[in-house]
Structure formats: C-alpha cells, structure tokens
Scaffold this motif. Structure first.
Motif, PDB file in Angstrom:
ATOM      1  N   LEU A   1       0.869  -1.276  -0.118  1.00 12.01           N
ATOM      2  CA  LEU A   1      -0.048   0.026  -0.078  1.00 12.01           C
ATOM      3  C   LEU A   1       0.721   1.143  -0.050  1.00 12.01           C
ATOM      4  O   LEU A   1       0.574   2.161  -0.607  1.00 12.01           O
ATOM      5  CB  LEU A   1      -0.873  -0.056   1.089  1.00 12.01           C
ATOM      6  CG  LEU A   1      -1.919  -1.070   1.187  1.00 12.01           C
ATOM      7  CD1 LEU A   1      -2.780  -1.262   2.567  1.00 12.01           C
ATOM      8  CD2 LEU A   1      -2.954  -0.722  -0.062  1.00 12.01           C
ATOM      9  N   THR A   2       2.161   1.092   0.521  1.00  9.99           N
ATOM     10  CA  THR A   2       2.791   2.305   0.748  1.00  9.99           C
ATOM     11  C   THR A   2       3.385   2.707  -0.529  1.00  9.99           C
ATOM     12  O   THR A   2       3.569   3.587  -1.212  1.00  9.99           O
ATOM     13  CB  THR A   2       4.033   2.280   1.917  1.00  9.99           C
ATOM     14  OG1 THR A   2       3.369   1.900   3.208  1.00  9.99           O
ATOM     15  CG2 THR A   2       4.832   3.168   1.956  1.00  9.99           C
ATOM     16  N   ILE A   3       3.856   1.545  -1.450  1.00  6.73           N
ATOM     17  CA  ILE A   3       4.511   1.722  -2.592  1.00  6.73           C
ATOM     18  C   ILE A   3       3.635   2.105  -3.659  1.00  6.73           C
ATOM     19  O   ILE A   3       3.850   3.156  -4.333  1.00  6.73           O
ATOM     20  CB  ILE A   3       4.911   0.317  -3.156  1.00  6.73           C
ATOM     21  CG1 ILE A   3       6.151  -0.188  -2.114  1.00  6.73           C
ATOM     22  CG2 ILE A   3       5.495   0.391  -4.442  1.00  6.73           C
ATOM     23  CD1 ILE A   3       6.808  -1.318  -2.413  1.00  6.73           C
ATOM     24  N   LYS A   4       2.195   1.654  -3.354  1.00  5.69           N
ATOM     25  CA  LYS A   4       1.076   2.269  -4.391  1.00  5.69           C
ATOM     26  C   LYS A   4       1.100   3.897  -4.387  1.00  5.69           C
ATOM     27  O   LYS A   4       0.863   4.403  -5.259  1.00  5.69           O
ATOM     28  CB  LYS A   4      -0.230   1.546  -4.180  1.00  5.69           C
ATOM     29  CG  LYS A   4      -0.035   0.123  -4.683  1.00  5.69           C
ATOM     30  CD  LYS A   4      -1.353  -0.456  -4.439  1.00  5.69           C
ATOM     31  CE  LYS A   4      -1.318  -2.086  -5.104  1.00  5.69           C
ATOM     32  NZ  LYS A   4      -2.772  -2.697  -4.868  1.00  5.69           N
ATOM     33  N   VAL A   5       0.960   4.364  -2.811  1.00  8.86           N
ATOM     34  CA  VAL A   5       0.833   5.689  -2.828  1.00  8.86           C
ATOM     35  C   VAL A   5       2.020   6.341  -3.173  1.00  8.86           C
ATOM     36  O   VAL A   5       1.925   7.262  -3.821  1.00  8.86           O
ATOM     37  CB  VAL A   5       0.577   5.939  -1.151  1.00  8.86           C
ATOM     38  CG1 VAL A   5       0.737   7.294  -0.940  1.00  8.86           C
ATOM     39  CG2 VAL A   5      -0.848   5.303  -0.640  1.00  8.86           C
ATOM     40  N   TRP A   6       3.180   6.114  -3.108  1.00  5.03           N
ATOM     41  CA  TRP A   6       4.409   6.493  -3.264  1.00  5.03           C
ATOM     42  C   TRP A   6       4.533   6.642  -5.250  1.00  5.03           C
ATOM     43  O   TRP A   6       4.525   7.792  -5.521  1.00  5.03           O
ATOM     44  CB  TRP A   6       5.482   5.853  -3.115  1.00  5.03           C
ATOM     45  CG  TRP A   6       6.909   6.299  -3.664  1.00  5.03           C
ATOM     46  CD1 TRP A   6       7.743   5.661  -4.723  1.00  5.03           C
ATOM     47  CD2 TRP A   6       7.566   7.477  -3.036  1.00  5.03           C
ATOM     48  NE1 TRP A   6       8.531   6.680  -4.695  1.00  5.03           N
ATOM     49  CE2 TRP A   6       8.828   7.678  -3.855  1.00  5.03           C
ATOM     50  CE3 TRP A   6       7.452   8.468  -1.954  1.00  5.03           C
ATOM     51  CZ2 TRP A   6       9.624   8.713  -3.645  1.00  5.03           C
ATOM     52  CZ3 TRP A   6       8.264   9.456  -1.910  1.00  5.03           C
ATOM     53  CH2 TRP A   6       9.438   9.650  -2.560  1.00  5.03           C
ATOM     54  N   LYS A   7       4.202   5.564  -5.761  1.00  6.12           N
ATOM     55  CA  LYS A   7       4.116   5.613  -7.023  1.00  6.12           C
ATOM     56  C   LYS A   7       3.051   6.356  -7.547  1.00  6.12           C
ATOM     57  O   LYS A   7       3.433   7.102  -8.799  1.00  6.12           O
ATOM     58  CB  LYS A   7       3.938   4.172  -7.612  1.00  6.12           C
ATOM     59  CG  LYS A   7       5.396   3.366  -7.481  1.00  6.12           C
ATOM     60  CD  LYS A   7       4.969   2.071  -8.079  1.00  6.12           C
ATOM     61  CE  LYS A   7       6.422   1.260  -8.150  1.00  6.12           C
ATOM     62  NZ  LYS A   7       6.313  -0.273  -8.721  1.00  6.12           N
ATOM     63  N   LYS A   8       1.938   6.536  -6.959  1.00  2.17           N
ATOM     64  CA  LYS A   8       0.650   7.387  -7.589  1.00  2.17           C
ATOM     65  C   LYS A   8       1.206   8.883  -7.701  1.00  2.17           C
ATOM     66  O   LYS A   8       0.615   9.463  -8.523  1.00  2.17           O
ATOM     67  CB  LYS A   8      -0.326   6.873  -6.566  1.00  2.17           C
ATOM     68  CG  LYS A   8      -1.662   7.846  -7.228  1.00  2.17           C
ATOM     69  CD  LYS A   8      -2.595   7.321  -8.507  1.00  2.17           C
ATOM     70  CE  LYS A   8      -3.459   7.795  -8.891  1.00  2.17           C
ATOM     71  NZ  LYS A   8      -4.327   7.469 -10.146  1.00  2.17           N
ATOM     72  N   PHE A   9       1.969   9.350  -6.587  1.00  4.56           N
ATOM     73  CA  PHE A   9       2.002  10.758  -6.365  1.00  4.56           C
ATOM     74  C   PHE A   9       3.468  11.112  -6.284  1.00  4.56           C
ATOM     75  O   PHE A   9       3.524  12.155  -6.127  1.00  4.56           O
ATOM     76  CB  PHE A   9       1.294  11.189  -5.170  1.00  4.56           C
ATOM     77  CG  PHE A   9      -0.203  10.900  -5.086  1.00  4.56           C
ATOM     78  CD1 PHE A   9      -0.960  11.767  -6.028  1.00  4.56           C
ATOM     79  CD2 PHE A   9      -0.775   9.605  -4.625  1.00  4.56           C
ATOM     80  CE1 PHE A   9      -2.003  11.486  -5.869  1.00  4.56           C
ATOM     81  CE2 PHE A   9      -2.193   9.561  -4.772  1.00  4.56           C
ATOM     82  CZ  PHE A   9      -2.840  10.550  -5.342  1.00  4.56           C
ATOM     83  N   GLU A  10       4.445  10.427  -6.841  1.00  2.00           N
ATOM     84  CA  GLU A  10       5.691  10.715  -6.849  1.00  2.00           C
ATOM     85  C   GLU A  10       5.969  11.766  -7.728  1.00  2.00           C
ATOM     86  O   GLU A  10       5.277  11.631  -8.858  1.00  2.00           O
ATOM     87  CB  GLU A  10       6.893   9.556  -6.961  1.00  2.00           C
ATOM     88  CG  GLU A  10       6.677   8.987  -8.400  1.00  2.00           C
ATOM     89  CD  GLU A  10       7.419   7.769  -8.493  1.00  2.00           C
ATOM     90  OE1 GLU A  10       8.609   7.890  -7.975  1.00  2.00           O
ATOM     91  OE2 GLU A  10       7.424   6.808  -9.254  1.00  2.00           O
ATOM     92  N   LYS A  11       6.807  12.613  -7.630  1.00  2.00           N
ATOM     93  CA  LYS A  11       6.984  13.735  -8.690  1.00  2.00           C
ATOM     94  C   LYS A  11       8.406  13.389  -9.322  1.00  2.00           C
ATOM     95  O   LYS A  11       9.403  13.056  -8.712  1.00  2.00           O
ATOM     96  CB  LYS A  11       7.095  15.090  -7.944  1.00  2.00           C
ATOM     97  CG  LYS A  11       5.822  15.681  -7.174  1.00  2.00           C
ATOM     98  CD  LYS A  11       4.816  15.823  -8.256  1.00  2.00           C
ATOM     99  CE  LYS A  11       3.597  16.453  -7.641  1.00  2.00           C
ATOM    100  NZ  LYS A  11       2.397  16.744  -8.188  1.00  2.00           N
TER     101      LYS A  11
END
Length: 236
Positions: free
Chosen positions: A226-236
């Motif tokens: 879940l953490t990786i999904k959040v990171w990948k979705k909103f990484e700049k």
C-alpha cells in the motif's frame, strides 16, 4: 485547499492506505502488543506441530531456515528447498530453569538429530543481569549431551547488545518477512479466530510510541504494498 493535495486525499491509493492503518484490531484495542509474552505466545502457537493454521512443521522449517541464514554454521544438513524431516516438535513458553525463565523453548528433530532452540524475546526493554549468558551456561551443561543447542535473541533492533555472543540476533521484521507472511499467504482462505495478518498489523501501534525509532518498526507485506502504491501514484 491545494488541488493536488485534495486529489491525493481522495485517491483510492490513499484511502486504502488510511483504512489499513487506522482500523483498530483486537490486539491493538487491548494494548497487547506492549507485552513480550504475547508475541512469544503467538510465535509458539504458530510453531506447534498441531497449530491452529494446519501448517504442521512448515513454520518451524521457516524459522530454522532464517536462523541458518543468519549463522551459516547451523543446520549444515538442511537443504532450504529440500524435504528434510522435521518431527517431534515440542514448544514451551516461560519454561523455568535454575537460572531463570526461558521465553521460548522448542525441541525438535531434523532427520533424527535432536535439537533445542532457546529464544529470548525483548520489545521495549533490553537484556538484564546477563540473563542470556546465564541461560546458555546452564543449558550447555545440562543438555549438551542430548541436544544440538541453538540460541536466538528477538528484538526490534538486531544491534542490541547481548551478554553472550552465542545468540543469533533476529528481529520482529524478520519474523514477519520470513515466517508470518508466507504462513499467512498459505492460510488466506481459511477462517481463523486470529488471522496471522491481523496479528502482524498490530505492530503499527508502535508508531504511536515516541520512544521507538521509526526505522525499527516492523511493517507488513500488505503495508509495504500500500505504501509503494501511494508513492508511485504521487511521486514527482
């Protein structure tokens, strides 16, 4: 409100993450995660040959493999992918000996060779009064003729000092990654009073403790996803 923040807050990835970490589970509700005995007892229940998860000797094999990877001199006859016979498993908690009380004591055989595993568990505290050294000295003397002895020290930080160098350091994160996660995956579709995933989620409570280094707090397999999904979705 910034539009990007609003989009982040309302995204499926964030809501899934928030739901996972905010849901109060049984162990968290009654604060059991604070006590080492609870974690030792849970580990013991998983390691028992007649465990409630119907996994037989599989969890103990995973623990043996973990210890063997930490200390290559152990279990030379054990193949990681082999079908070695692990039998006669006897698991005890709070076993009283002359020099104190063992958190976890596991007797078992591998291909007819007798072993005994002694595990000392800590969570918020450190070893006191050289208890590990005392336990090892006593058991080396009393059991060495009948058992191959293995000593393990379980804590959040594998750099904790132990009074005897004969102990293998393992962490709660090691247990989650190498034992609880594969066992949980094997029991996903079974109805359990306390699913393994529900237990390991309780470690997220440690984020509320100011005395714990955040880098030492165990994280579950699902939590990582879940953490990786959040990171990948909103990484700049």
């Amino acid at each position: 409100m910034n539009y990007e923040i609003l989009k982040f807050k309302n995204s499926k990835e964030w809501i899934d993450f928030e739901n996972y970490y905010n849901r109060t589970n049984f162990i968290r509700q009654i604060g059991f995660y604070r006590y080492e005995d609870v974690h030792t007892n849970f580990l013991a229940s998983v390691l028992e040959e007649e465990n409630v998860y119907a996994l037989g000797s599989y969890p103990l094999k995973l623990l043996i493999e973990l210890l063997a990877c930490k200390n290559s001199k152990l279990f030379n006859e054990l193949g990681l992918l082999g079908n070695d016979s692990i039998s006669d498993i006897k698991v005890s908690t709070q076993k009283v000996i002359t020099s104190g009380k063992l958190d976890l004591f596991v007797e078992f055989k591998i291909n007819s060779k007798q072993y005994a595993l002694v595990l000392e568990a800590k969570l918020f505290s450190l070893e006191h009064d050289e208890q590990c050294k005392r336990y090892k000295e006593e058991l080396d003397e009393s059991l060495k003729n009948n058992h191959q002895l293995i000593y393990a020290y379980l804590s959040l930080d594998d750099k904790d000092q132990v009074s005897d160098d004969g102990y293998i350091h393992i962490t709660y994160q090691d247990l989650i990654d190498m034992i609880y996660t594969p066992c949980s995956l094997k029991t996903q579709n079974k109805n359990m009073a306390l699913p393994i995933e529900e237990y390991v989620k309780s470690f997220s409570c440690l984020y509320e403790e100011n005395i714990i280094d955040n880098t030492l707090i165990p994280i579950t397999y699902i939590g990582k996803e879940l953490t990786i999904k959040v990171w990948k979705k909103f990484e700049k």
